[in-house]
Design an enzyme around this catalytic site. Structure first.
Site, mmCIF file in Angstrom:
data_model
loop_
_atom_site.group_PDB
_atom_site.id
_atom_site.type_symbol
_atom_site.label_atom_id
_atom_site.label_comp_id
_atom_site.label_asym_id
_atom_site.label_seq_id
_atom_site.Cartn_x
_atom_site.Cartn_y
_atom_site.Cartn_z
ATOM 1 N N GLU A 116 0.845 -1.191 0.000
ATOM 2 C CA GLU A 116 0.000 0.000 0.000
ATOM 3 C C GLU A 116 0.879 1.238 0.000
ATOM 4 O O GLU A 116 1.926 1.274 0.663
ATOM 5 C CB GLU A 116 -0.914 -0.007 1.227
ATOM 6 C CG GLU A 116 -1.972 1.065 1.244
ATOM 7 C CD GLU A 116 -2.974 0.867 2.389
ATOM 8 O OE1 GLU A 116 -3.361 1.882 2.994
ATOM 9 O OE2 GLU A 116 -3.347 -0.295 2.672
ATOM 10 N N ASP A 123 0.257 5.317 0.596
ATOM 11 C CA ASP A 123 -0.809 6.177 1.116
ATOM 12 C C ASP A 123 -0.499 7.660 1.042
ATOM 13 O O ASP A 123 0.614 8.101 1.367
ATOM 14 C CB ASP A 123 -1.045 5.887 2.607
ATOM 15 C CG ASP A 123 -1.680 4.545 2.863
ATOM 16 O OD1 ASP A 123 -2.293 3.998 1.947
ATOM 17 O OD2 ASP A 123 -1.566 4.061 3.999
ATOM 18 N N GLU A 137 -2.965 10.517 2.841
ATOM 19 C CA GLU A 137 -4.211 10.769 3.559
ATOM 20 C C GLU A 137 -4.179 12.192 4.110
ATOM 21 O O GLU A 137 -3.181 12.612 4.692
ATOM 22 C CB GLU A 137 -4.409 9.765 4.696
ATOM 23 C CG GLU A 137 -4.611 8.338 4.227
ATOM 24 C CD GLU A 137 -4.890 7.390 5.375
ATOM 25 O OE1 GLU A 137 -5.890 6.666 5.314
ATOM 26 O OE2 GLU A 137 -4.099 7.384 6.334
#
Length: 280
Positions: free
Chosen positions: A99, A101, A103
């Protein structure tokens, strides 16, 4: 079919094979949850996600990719966005997923957003770096980029490199190089941790909260079950490395706007910092 139609069809076929996006949400993504809270607008050029007390919303790319460059313009939730998270990330599936990310953690009116970044490999993360943005990300669209190739992962904001994660598999550091990933975006409630560690809760009187996405551009190696569409790609992003000017900009951002770096958190890692922290 006219000669123009044959050329257009051939161009579309070539773009599809190479994984190049036509920059249209209708063609590139599926809305996956939230019902009418997610809506494609402006002839496919924009997508709005909203969140109320009942639910947030989200979408994902139609294709999976093994390496690529992913660009998205985002205008974040304005005003008091405490408790909200607007997520933009790549992820594979399963307990040992990879993953990458980005955010955006909301905050009280007048306070800066926090950009939270992380890299998971084989189900393990703990590689957080956080930044305060040097502009108001709610006043207009800004471009957020994830570039992922066999050599490194790079995070950009408006073309400025802010973070890099190199491939150090030769030194025993896991790297996301074997699992195809989709691109995901979502707007969801994380009031238990998102704003000042959960001390500031979501003000539901401000709902619905809305984030707007635009000008999606995906240029990647489409994964077709067991093979990639561009294993021998000559695309510039596939072999891209950070230029000295990029590294200088990254150092400037990290010096002035980084608020957390896992590679500096010796209390969190009493047995020693992760191996990649000491590798160039």
């Amino acid at each position: 079919m006219t000669s123009f139609g044959r050329v257009a069809a051939l161009l579309l076929l070539l773009l599809s094979f190479c994984g190049a996006s036509m920059a249209n949400f209708w063609t590139d993504v599926d809305i996956t949850w939230g019902g009418s809270r997610a809506a494609i607008t402006n002839n496919g050029q924009q997508l709005q996600l909203s969140m109320d007390r009942t639910s947030g919303s989200g979408f994902q790319s139609k294709n999976e990719y093994l390496f690529g460059r992913f660009d998205m313009k985002i205008k974040l939730v304005p005003g008091n966005s405490a408790g909200t998270v607007t997520a933009y990330y790549l992820s594979s599936q399963g307990p040992t997923h990879d993953e990458i990310d980005m955010e955006f953690l909301g905050n009280e009116t007048g306070q800066p957003y926090t950009l939270h970044t992380n890299v998971y490999t084989q189900g393990k993360g703990n590689r957080e770096q956080q930044f305060c943005l040097w502009f108001d990300p709610t006043a207009d669209f800004h471009t957020y980029t994830i570039l992922w190739n066999p050599r490194l992962v790079m995070f950009y904001v408006d073309g400025t490199l802010i973070r890099m994660f190199r491939n150090h598999e030769s030194a025993g550091v896991a790297y996301p190089s074997r699992q195809a990933m989709r691109m995901y975006s979502s707007l969801w409630d994380a009031e238990d941790w998102a704003t000042q560690g959960g001390r500031v809760k979501t003000d539901w009187s401000k709902a619905p909260f809305v984030a707007t996405f635009g000008d999606i551009a995906i240029n990647g190696c489409v994964w077709k079950g067991s093979a990639s569409s561009c294993a021998a790609s000559s695309s510039s992003w596939m072999n891209q490395a950070a230029a000295s000017s990029d590294l200088q900009k990254m150092q400037w951002v990290q010096r002035n706007y980084m608020i957390y770096n896992y590679c500096k958190d010796v209390n969190r890692f009493p047995q020693g910092l992760p191996a990649e922290c000491s590798l160039s």
